[in-house]
Design a protein around this motif. Structure first.
Motif, PDB file in Angstrom:
ATOM      1  N   GLU A  24      -1.856  -6.281 -16.018  1.00  0.00           N
ATOM      2  CA  GLU A  24      -1.284  -7.143 -16.981  1.00  0.00           C
ATOM      3  C   GLU A  24       0.256  -7.349 -16.834  1.00  0.00           C
ATOM      4  N   GLU A  25       0.910  -6.245 -16.391  1.00  0.00           N
ATOM      5  CA  GLU A  25       2.310  -6.180 -16.076  1.00  0.00           C
ATOM      6  C   GLU A  25       2.579  -6.689 -14.763  1.00  0.00           C
ATOM      7  N   GLY A  26       1.468  -7.209 -13.954  1.00  0.00           N
ATOM      8  CA  GLY A  26       2.000  -7.602 -12.466  1.00  0.00           C
ATOM      9  C   GLY A  26       2.050  -6.478 -11.533  1.00  0.00           C
ATOM     10  N   GLU A  27       1.931  -5.208 -12.037  1.00  0.00           N
ATOM     11  CA  GLU A  27       1.650  -4.043 -10.985  1.00  0.00           C
ATOM     12  C   GLU A  27       0.245  -3.843 -10.440  1.00  0.00           C
ATOM     13  N   ILE A  28       0.455  -3.175  -9.236  1.00  0.00           N
ATOM     14  CA  ILE A  28      -0.856  -2.794  -8.700  1.00  0.00           C
ATOM     15  C   ILE A  28      -1.190  -1.453  -8.602  1.00  0.00           C
ATOM     16  N   PRO A  29      -2.350  -1.007  -9.246  1.00  0.00           N
ATOM     17  CA  PRO A  29      -2.562   0.555  -9.409  1.00  0.00           C
ATOM     18  C   PRO A  29      -2.445   1.068  -8.014  1.00  0.00           C
ATOM     19  N   ARG A  30      -2.047   2.367  -8.073  1.00  0.00           N
ATOM     20  CA  ARG A  30      -2.216   3.275  -6.823  1.00  0.00           C
ATOM     21  C   ARG A  30      -3.387   3.995  -6.995  1.00  0.00           C
ATOM     22  N   PRO A  31      -3.976   4.073  -5.894  1.00  0.00           N
ATOM     23  CA  PRO A  31      -4.967   4.961  -5.562  1.00  0.00           C
ATOM     24  C   PRO A  31      -4.705   6.333  -5.538  1.00  0.00           C
ATOM     25  N   SER A  32      -5.578   7.499  -5.796  1.00  0.00           N
ATOM     26  CA  SER A  32      -5.322   8.888  -5.608  1.00  0.00           C
ATOM     27  C   SER A  32      -5.380   9.046  -4.049  1.00  0.00           C
ATOM     28  N   ALA A  33      -4.728  10.166  -3.758  1.00  0.00           N
ATOM     29  CA  ALA A  33      -4.700  10.611  -2.298  1.00  0.00           C
ATOM     30  C   ALA A  33      -6.321  11.094  -1.792  1.00  0.00           C
ATOM     31  N   LYS A  34      -6.805  11.573  -2.776  1.00  0.00           N
ATOM     32  CA  LYS A  34      -8.432  11.957  -2.650  1.00  0.00           C
ATOM     33  C   LYS A  34      -9.243  10.695  -2.194  1.00  0.00           C
ATOM     34  N   GLU A  35      -8.947   9.711  -3.249  1.00  0.00           N
ATOM     35  CA  GLU A  35      -9.777   8.467  -2.652  1.00  0.00           C
ATOM     36  C   GLU A  35      -9.392   7.991  -1.525  1.00  0.00           C
ATOM     37  N   SER A  36      -8.105   7.640  -0.992  1.00  0.00           N
ATOM     38  CA  SER A  36      -7.841   7.201   0.364  1.00  0.00           C
ATOM     39  C   SER A  36      -8.180   8.045   1.192  1.00  0.00           C
ATOM     40  N   MET A  37      -8.141   9.471   1.165  1.00  0.00           N
ATOM     41  CA  MET A  37      -8.673  10.251   2.208  1.00  0.00           C
ATOM     42  C   MET A  37     -10.039  10.232   2.246  1.00  0.00           C
ATOM     43  N   HIS A  38     -10.736   9.904   1.238  1.00  0.00           N
ATOM     44  CA  HIS A  38     -12.420   9.766   1.281  1.00  0.00           C
ATOM     45  C   HIS A  38     -12.435   8.474   2.072  1.00  0.00           C
ATOM     46  N   THR A  39     -11.839   7.558   1.849  1.00  0.00           N
ATOM     47  CA  THR A  39     -11.823   6.088   2.624  1.00  0.00           C
ATOM     48  C   THR A  39     -11.748   6.342   3.940  1.00  0.00           C
ATOM     49  N   LEU A  40     -10.606   7.121   4.458  1.00  0.00           N
ATOM     50  CA  LEU A  40     -10.323   7.096   5.859  1.00  0.00           C
ATOM     51  C   LEU A  40     -11.372   8.032   6.394  1.00  0.00           C
ATOM     52  N   GLN A  41     -11.855   8.939   5.855  1.00  0.00           N
ATOM     53  CA  GLN A  41     -12.746   9.757   6.584  1.00  0.00           C
ATOM     54  C   GLN A  41     -14.373   9.012   6.698  1.00  0.00           C
ATOM     55  N   ALA A  42     -14.267   7.909   5.807  1.00  0.00           N
ATOM     56  CA  ALA A  42     -15.489   6.998   6.345  1.00  0.00           C
ATOM     57  C   ALA A  42     -15.325   6.003   7.209  1.00  0.00           C
ATOM     58  N   MET A  43     -14.103   5.934   7.773  1.00  0.00           N
ATOM     59  CA  MET A  43     -13.867   4.742   8.573  1.00  0.00           C
ATOM     60  C   MET A  43     -14.682   4.398   9.523  1.00  0.00           C
ATOM     61  N   ASP A  44     -15.582   5.207  10.303  1.00  0.00           N
ATOM     62  CA  ASP A  44     -16.646   4.691  11.180  1.00  0.00           C
ATOM     63  C   ASP A  44     -17.568   4.000  10.657  1.00  0.00           C
ATOM     64  N   GLU A  45     -18.108   4.630   9.336  1.00  0.00           N
ATOM     65  CA  GLU A  45     -19.102   3.998   8.547  1.00  0.00           C
ATOM     66  C   GLU A  45     -18.638   2.565   8.070  1.00  0.00           C
ATOM     67  N   ILE A  46     -17.421   2.623   7.871  1.00  0.00           N
ATOM     68  CA  ILE A  46     -17.045   1.146   7.196  1.00  0.00           C
ATOM     69  C   ILE A  46     -16.771   0.357   8.322  1.00  0.00           C
ATOM     70  N   ILE A  47     -16.468   0.580   9.561  1.00  0.00           N
ATOM     71  CA  ILE A  47     -16.337  -0.517  10.641  1.00  0.00           C
ATOM     72  C   ILE A  47     -17.795  -0.823  11.152  1.00  0.00           C
ATOM     73  N   ARG A  48     -18.713   0.115  11.064  1.00  0.00           N
ATOM     74  CA  ARG A  48     -20.099  -0.003  11.663  1.00  0.00           C
ATOM     75  C   ARG A  48     -20.561  -1.091  10.650  1.00  0.00           C
ATOM     76  N   LEU A  49     -20.664  -0.957   9.310  1.00  0.00           N
ATOM     77  CA  LEU A  49     -21.169  -1.684   8.306  1.00  0.00           C
ATOM     78  C   LEU A  49     -20.641  -3.201   8.110  1.00  0.00           C
ATOM     79  N   SER A  50     -19.241  -3.227   8.440  1.00  0.00           N
ATOM     80  CA  SER A  50     -18.655  -4.368   8.591  1.00  0.00           C
ATOM     81  C   SER A  50     -19.048  -5.344   9.860  1.00  0.00           C
TER      82      SER A  50
END
Length: 243
Positions: A164-190
């Motif tokens: 509402e204030e025009g800011e972009i919520p920041r993900p946690s380091a854990k969420e970011s790390m989890h996403t990066l660890q799944a990079m191969d799966e993300i690319i395959r599905l994409s």
């Protein structure tokens, strides 16, 4: 591949025809469908048992003049007076919906049609009052969960207040790390054409993080048709680089 949970009937059919193979027809007598219908089964259940689609079962029954059974029985109509009584006790639409086994929107609209202003959760009032503090903590580098814990709110309330204030919520380091660890799966599905919101659901992440991860991996555009979401995802790229 064909073992992917996202492979559909149309995908299999088109792949077979592209390589010159005629798919085998699934011939199921209408009588078998009617027999299962007469046992009280729904089109979805019949379809699973006979290897058909729900639409095919539904249309076969309708073509025979039979009304298919509903998957979900019609819910009893809750009198508006019951909703108003709970509203007058101070309950919010969400609390009323849970109490009466209704949907939030249905409760909200009934109250509005009755000329009443739905009650607001004290937490939402608290979030609104603390919006300047939420923004301040966000700019200091805290993520949604950290801000929520600091102020006694929920991460969702923090995220909505920031947007509402025009800011972009920041993900946690854990969420970011989890996403990066799944990079191969993300690319395959994409590469298989799976939509990014489905990939996010599959790996238990968020759409912007998946989009940012793909951007990081290949430099491809995130979603040119939606500038706001593209900007949001691109803003997450430096955060992924910090992991």
């Amino acid at each position: 591949g064909l073992n992917s949970p996202f492979t559909t009937y149309d995908t299999v059919y088109s792949r077979l025809t592209r390589i010159g193979i005629t798919p085998h027809p699934a011939i199921v007598p209408t009588k078998d469908i009617i027999d299962l219908h007469n046992k009280g089964l729904t089109p979805s259940t019949i379809a699973k048992m006979l290897g058909l689609t729900r639409g095919a079962v539904y249309m076969r029954l309708v073509s025979e003049g039979i009304t298919p059974h509903r998957t979900y029985p019609l819910a009893p109509v809750v009198p508006t007076e019951d909703i108003i009584d709970l509203h007058n006790e101070g309950l919010t639409p969400g609390e009323i919906a849970a109490r009466l086994n209704m949907g939030y929107v249905a409760v909200y609209m009934r109250l509005q049609r009755a000329g009443m202003t739905p009650n607001v959760s004290p937490l939402w009032v608290k979030a609104k009052e603390r919006k300047p503090k939420i923004v301040k903590l966000h700019r200091e580098g805290l993520n949604q969960k950290q801000i929520a814990e600091r102020l006694g709110l929920t991460p969702r309330q923090v995220g909505l207040s920031l947007r509402e204030e025009g800011e972009i919520p920041r993900p946690s380091a854990k969420e970011s790390m989890h996403t990066l660890q799944a990079m191969d799966e993300i690319i395959r599905l994409s590469k298989e054409g799976v939509p990014r919101y489905e990939i996010a659901k599959h790996i238990d992440s968020t759409w912007p993080l998946v989009a940012a991860a793909l951007k990081k991996a290949s430099g491809e555009p995130i979603w040119p048709a939606c500038e706001e979401l593209t900007t949001w995802a691109e803003t997450l790229l430096p955060l992924l680089d910090e992991i």
